[in-house]
Design an enzyme around this catalytic site. Structure first.
Site, PDB file in Angstrom:
ATOM      1  N   CYS A  11      -7.898   1.314   7.960  1.00 54.60           N
ATOM      2  CA  CYS A  11      -8.507   2.366   8.785  1.00 54.60           C
ATOM      3  C   CYS A  11      -7.448   3.158   9.542  1.00 54.60           C
ATOM      4  CB  CYS A  11      -9.502   1.822   9.799  1.00 54.60           C
ATOM      5  SG  CYS A  11     -10.960   1.129   9.050  1.00 54.60           S
ATOM      6  N   ARG A  32      -2.022   3.361   4.809  1.00 51.28           N
ATOM      7  CA  ARG A  32      -2.559   2.173   5.469  1.00 51.28           C
ATOM      8  C   ARG A  32      -3.633   1.484   4.630  1.00 51.28           C
ATOM      9  NH1 ARG A  32      -1.577   2.229  11.076  1.00 51.28           N
ATOM     10  NH2 ARG A  32      -3.496   1.125  11.514  1.00 51.28           N
ATOM     11  N   GLY A  70     -11.340  -1.314  13.760  1.00 49.59           N
ATOM     12  CA  GLY A  70     -11.560  -2.601  14.414  1.00 49.59           C
ATOM     13  C   GLY A  70     -12.918  -3.149  14.014  1.00 49.59           C
ATOM     14  N   GLU A 116       7.175 -14.572  -3.079  1.00 51.52           N
ATOM     15  CA  GLU A 116       7.173 -13.140  -2.783  1.00 51.52           C
ATOM     16  C   GLU A 116       7.198 -12.317  -4.078  1.00 51.52           C
ATOM     17  OE1 GLU A 116       6.540 -11.159  -0.553  1.00 51.52           O
ATOM     18  OE2 GLU A 116       7.638  -9.310  -0.949  1.00 51.52           O
ATOM     19  N   GLU A 129       0.193  -7.587  -6.172  1.00 50.16           N
ATOM     20  CA  GLU A 129      -0.194  -6.469  -5.305  1.00 50.16           C
ATOM     21  C   GLU A 129      -0.196  -5.137  -6.042  1.00 50.16           C
ATOM     22  OE1 GLU A 129       1.138  -7.075  -0.723  1.00 50.16           O
ATOM     23  OE2 GLU A 129       2.777  -7.013  -2.149  1.00 50.16           O
ATOM     24  N   LYS A 142      -2.074  -1.514   4.430  1.00 44.34           N
ATOM     25  CA  LYS A 142      -0.710  -1.733   4.902  1.00 44.34           C
ATOM     26  C   LYS A 142      -0.703  -2.500   6.213  1.00 44.34           C
ATOM     27  CE  LYS A 142       3.730  -1.057   4.893  1.00 44.34           C
ATOM     28  NZ  LYS A 142       4.456  -1.907   3.942  1.00 44.34           N
TER      29      LYS A 142
END
Ligand code: G6P
Length: 613
Positions: free
Chosen positions: A2, A27, A101, A484, A491, A608
């Site tokens: 968001c 994001r 939120g 990783e 990802e 993100k």
């Protein structure tokens, strides 16, 4: 996760908002919307999917006027749809709200508001906010700030809010509790935004809103209040990043640019924290020298890629210091009954400094008397403000959702901190320190070397990207790198990948090995014993006809007979090799993703900055 943007000034808000939303795209989001208030008339546009679709709608049917607010939504309550996209309004359509939120008690608030006659259209938690404000306005139709503050005191959870009210057409209201929000201070114009890169082209000064603060913005004025309605003095700070830092600089993606920035970022960190090749100069004053000497335990806390940096940090601290070190995920530590006491140093690792779980764990530890050192990339972020001391990773804005330069900078920060702490505690000899620093100095050049091999890595990715799955194996310092590497692959290429401690392979993953499974083995030369163990694992994969992709040290001929593909990297001490080896795996994931045609900078469903639990 968001993104919020708001503009009040003399220009039309729509293009400013759309530009801000573009800068917030990184994001992560699945729908977008904006509201413009023009002389008391509220116009709202929303679209599901990429921002280009909202841009097209706005181009076909532009709205004039200011102020405006915009939002990129990452669905939590209710599927991505126009009705669930923000801005949301109250039932009368006079108050428009964008929210980042989660309002945890929204169901009970919604039920109460419905009894009061409010009508809900979406499945979101957000929609209670404008209606709650409208309810509170019934008490005093003129005092919006009072109504906002009373409404917020009834809401439980996290929020960053941007709000327009048709009866005050020159204003934006804002509020923050637990989710990031900043105010951009301009000349004759002001902004709200989720982060600095969103408005970096427009302002050089910002106010970082604190939890429990509300703001009222006009074109030429900003007023801040606490939830009791008392006015506060704004703390205006200069922006420290440059607009160019948030551009692709000629690279095809932000991620590729950020992978290439790693030698510069790591060199910068090294120069900042080493006085010359012989000494380390990490400022530990925020923790206190006496405290540093007395620490008896370290608990590292983080999420995602930063968690793997924490796993590396544990190994290094254990190697250099006589100290107990644990590492835990933020989402786990916050609910564990772990014994935390003032002798425990918390190291919180976070690129964004806004990850909700990491921050919650930090707050819990602080309540038990722990001191907090954060390793963070974003000045002014929530985590930085919660910490007693900060080691900044100075990587510059990281826009690609998959973390690369922030990760290697976190590893370097751990290396520098561990050396600094060991030195301060008298646990590191001059000779060992200069040996470590000499090795660390090799890292930027070695990364350059790996980058120069990218065509060879691309060819390997082209051969192996099409399978359904891949396995990544590593030991000790390169076990977090196997994790990783696998994470990077999933990802951005959406190929299932699993990272494993090579010694654990026999306890499960070996069942998967066949001629179809690419197995990435990190078998760079370490001390002889560990290298031999790793080579045994490679042989076990070979015996079952797995497709071995080895990351090996230049000149290692023994690997040649076993691995179908080899990424050679330069030799460096095992404890610092992760900073070099991971770059090979970043590129491998990158070119696999490219071959699979994914949206590398904005992979599906990912955010993100994960600002909700
Ligand atoms: C998200 C990002 C990851 C990141 C993680 C933790 O999942 O996509 O790249 O590692 O959050 O974020 P932080 O900002 O705390 O490092």
């Amino acid at each position: 996760m968001c993104g919020i943007i708001g503009y009040v000034g003399n220009e039309d808000a729509q293009p400013v908002i759309l530009d801000g939303l573009k800068r917030l795209e990184y994001r992560g989001y699945d729908s977008a919307g904006l509201a413009v208030l023009s002389g008391g008339t509220l116009t709202i546009r929303k679209r599901v999917g990429r921002l280009s679709s909202l841009e097209q709608t706005c181009a076909e049917n532009p709205v004039q006027g200011s102020p405006g607010i915009g939002h990129t939504r990452w669905a939590t309550h209710g599927e991505p749809s126009e009705v669930n996209s923000h801005p949301h309004t109250d039932t009368a359509g006079e108050i428009a709200v964008v929210h980042n939120g989660i309002i945890e008690n929204y169901l009970e608030l919604r039920e109460m508001l419905e009894k009061e006659g409010f009508v809900f259209r979406s499945q979101t938690d957000t929609e209670v906010i404008p209606n709650l404000i409208a309810l509170e306005l019934r008490r005093d139709q003129k005092d919006f700030m009072g109504a906002l503050s009373r409404a917020l005191q009834r809401a439980r959870g996290a929020y960053a809010l941007g709000i327009l009210w048709t009866r005050e057409p020159g204003r934006i209201y804002a509020a923050r509790q637990g989710s990031p929000l900043i105010i951009g201070v301009g000349e004759g114009e002001n902004f709200i935004a989720s982060d600095v890169p969103a408005i970096i082209n427009r302002v050089t000064r910002v106010i970082y809103l604190n939890d429990g603060e509300m703001a009222c913005l006009e074109a030429d004025g900003i007023r801040l209040f606490n939830l009791k309605g008392e006015e506060l003095k704004p703390d205006i700070q200069k922006v420290t990043i440059h607009a160019e830092a948030a551009s692709k600089a000629g690279f095809e993606t932000f991620m590729l640019k950020e992978i290439h920035e790693q030698p510069r970022v790591l060199h910068g960190l090294l120069s900042k924290h080493t006085s010359d090749r012989q000494d380390i100069a990490v400022d530990l004053s925020g923790l206190g020298r006496d405290y540093c000497r007395a620490i008896n335990r370290v608990m590292i806390v983080s999420c995602g890629t930063a968690y793997y940096a924490g796993c590396y940090g544990r190994l290094l601290l254990e190697l250099l210091l006589d100290i107990n070190v644990e590492v835990e995920l933020g989402s786990e530590l916050r609910y564990r009954r772990a014994k935390l006491d003032p002798g425990t140093l918390i190291i919180a690792v976070s690129q964004s400094g806004e990850t909700a779980d990491t921050i919650a764990a930090v707050k819990k530890a602080k309540a038990s008397g722990c001191r907090v050192l954060s390793i963070c990339n974003v000045p002014g972020s929530s985590l930085v403000r919660e910490s007693h001391a900060v080691l900044f990773t100075d990587a510059g804005p990281e826009i690609g959702v998959a973390s690369t330069k922030a990760f290697t900078a976190q590893l370097m920060a751990f290396a520098l901190f561990s050396l600094g702490l060991a030195r301060l505690r008298g646990e590191l000899s001059d000779e060992k320190l200069s040996r470590c620093l000499a090795e660390l100095q090799k890292v930027p050049t070695h990364i350059h070397y790996v980058l120069s091999r990218k065509d060879a890595i691309r060819q390997i990715a082209d051969k192996h990207h099409d399978g359904p799955s891949a396995l990544y194996l590593g030991r000790r310092f390169n076990y977090p790198i196997a994790l990783e590497g696998a994470l990077k692959n999933k990802e951005i290429s959406y190929q299932h990948a699993e990272g494993y401690a090579a010694g654990e392979m026999k306890h499960g993953p070996i069942a998967l090995i066949s001629e179809y499974l690419p197995v990435v083995c990190i078998c760079t030369k370490t001390d002889d014993e560990l290298y031999e163990k790793m080579m045994s694992n490679v042989r076990e994969v070979d015996a079952r006809h797995g497709r071995i992709i080895a990351v090996a040290t230049d000149g290692d001929e023994a690997v040649r007979g076993l691995a179908g593909d080899i990424i050679y990297v330069p030799e460096i001490a095992e404890e610092f090799s992760p900073m070099v080896n991971v770059v090979a795996l970043q590129l491998l994931a990158y070119y696999s993703a490219q071959a699979r045609g994914t949206d590398i900078d904005k992979p599906r469903n990912l955010a993100k900055s994960v600002t909700v639990e």
